[in-house]
Design an enzyme around this catalytic site. Structure first.
Site, PDB file in Angstrom:
ATOM      1  N   ASP A 194     -41.935   4.122  71.084  1.00  0.00           N
ATOM      2  CA  ASP A 194     -41.338   3.487  72.256  1.00  0.00           C
ATOM      3  C   ASP A 194     -39.828   3.410  72.053  1.00  0.00           C
ATOM      4  OD1 ASP A 194     -42.087   1.820  74.819  1.00  0.00           O
ATOM      5  OD2 ASP A 194     -40.515   0.695  73.797  1.00  0.00           O
ATOM      6  N   ILE A 195     -39.059   3.735  73.096  1.00  0.00           N
ATOM      7  CA  ILE A 195     -37.600   3.642  73.016  1.00  0.00           C
ATOM      8  C   ILE A 195     -37.202   2.173  73.148  1.00  0.00           C
ATOM      9  CG2 ILE A 195     -35.413   4.327  74.077  1.00  0.00           C
ATOM     10  CD1 ILE A 195     -36.827   6.842  75.133  1.00  0.00           C
ATOM     11  N   GLU A 237     -41.148   5.325  78.832  1.00  0.00           N
ATOM     12  CA  GLU A 237     -40.382   5.650  77.622  1.00  0.00           C
ATOM     13  C   GLU A 237     -41.255   5.629  76.384  1.00  0.00           C
ATOM     14  OE1 GLU A 237     -39.869   1.158  78.256  1.00  0.00           O
ATOM     15  OE2 GLU A 237     -40.176   2.958  79.472  1.00  0.00           O
TER      16      GLU A 237
END
Length: 322
Positions: A194-195, A237
């Site tokens: 996950d960003i 994301e």
């Protein structure tokens, strides 16, 4: 006995027709030396009939696989039945250049070939006739269609922004890997990514920059994975990587290498420079993970711990035993 004049004319016409028809015609004896070689063969090989008569076909056309051809021809001599080879089995028998008006850019002429037994007056097969058909246009069309269908199939499996697999296809791969593990027990690990603070990137710089960041991490993922790994966009994301034949320890090494490279990178858009980080969770499949959905949940839980304990880190789902 002499042939009547009309019969001589008919024989002449037949020979003229065979020489000029738009298919290749080659007659061989049992030793595979050439007896007849028509105009089609002359035009495409550059060899005159008088040059090839009595010559061994393999000496003139070394591209013909001798063992395969001999086996094919001997069955025709023995069984007195026709035999065939089509371009999908073997693209060509004689490697001729392609001069078709539509598909002339092809490297060679695709061919279908018929092997016909020729009987003597006593009923024995004394010669073999090869009929060679130029099927380049058909072959190229079929190959182009096959390629287009493959590209369409790939598009249906691919996320447009990242060029990684989409969630639907990626989950099918994970399901198949879980089934494989249940049979083989070979280690496999799932990495969820996950960003960090991605909403802040979008809010601060806009979705164009956000998309560039997503493409950036996607490119790094593609760079680091092996051909046997399966990587996809899980949503927004979030990304997922299936590392086949990889235990938890090696998956952690892989993930840390990727995480560090991301943290050191700068994404540039016009005069905007963006630094970002990622958080990751890893779960190795084991007997406690009964379905691929549970596998995702375990990796996701590890990812959540990374987010909750400071981000820009990799957390592991501990293996459990029943």
């Amino acid at each position: 006995m002499t042939l009547e004049k009309s019969q001589l004319h008919e024989l002449h016409w037949i020979m003229e027709m065979l020489h000029n028809i738009d298919v290749g015609l080659v007659v061989l004896d049992k030793e595979f030396t050439i007896q007849i070689f028509n105009g089609f063969m002359e035009n495409h090989s550059g060899l005159f009939p008088r040059e090839v008569k009595g010559k061994l076909i393999f000496d003139l056309f070394p591209e013909i696989p001798r063992e395969w051809f001999t086996r094919k021809a001997e069955s025709v001599f023995l069984l007195k039945n026709k035999a065939f080879t089509i371009w999908e089995q073997r693209p060509y028998l004689f490697k001729f250049d392609s001069y078709r008006p539509v598909t002339g850019s092809e490297e060679f002429m695709y061919q279908n070939t018929t092997f016909i037994p020729l009987l003597s007056a006593t009923g024995e097969v004394s010669h073999l006739c090869l009929i060679v058909y130029d099927v380049t246009d058909t072959a190229v069309h079929k190959l182009s269609l096959k390629k287009a269908n493959a590209e369409l199939a790939l598009l249906s499996q691919t996320d447009g922004l990242t060029q990684l697999f989409n969630r639907s296809h990626w989950e099918q791969c994970l399901l198949a890997e879980h089934k494989r593990w249940s049979r083989s027990q070979n280690p496999s690990s799932l990495v969820m990514i996950d960003i960090d603070h991605f909403k802040n990137i979008n809010d601060s710089y806009g979705h164009v920059v956000g998309d560039k960041v997503i493409r950036h991490i996607s490119g790094l993922i593609r760079h680091h994975v092996r051909e046997t790994d399966v990587c996809g966009r899980y949503g927004g994301e979030e990304f997922a990587i299936l590392l086949s034949d990889t235990n938890l320890e090696n998956a952690f090494i892989f993930a840390e290498r990727l995480r560090k490279e991301v943290s050191e990178a700068i994404v540039t858009y016009n005069d905007i420079n963006v630094k970002y980080t990622i958080s990751m969770g890893i779960a190795e499949v084991d007997e406690s993970i009964e379905t691929h959905e549970v596998w995702i949940e375990c990796a996701d839980a590890a990812l959540y711990r990374s987010k909750e304990t400071g981000r820009n880190k990799t957390s592991l789902h501990p293996k459990q035993t029943k």
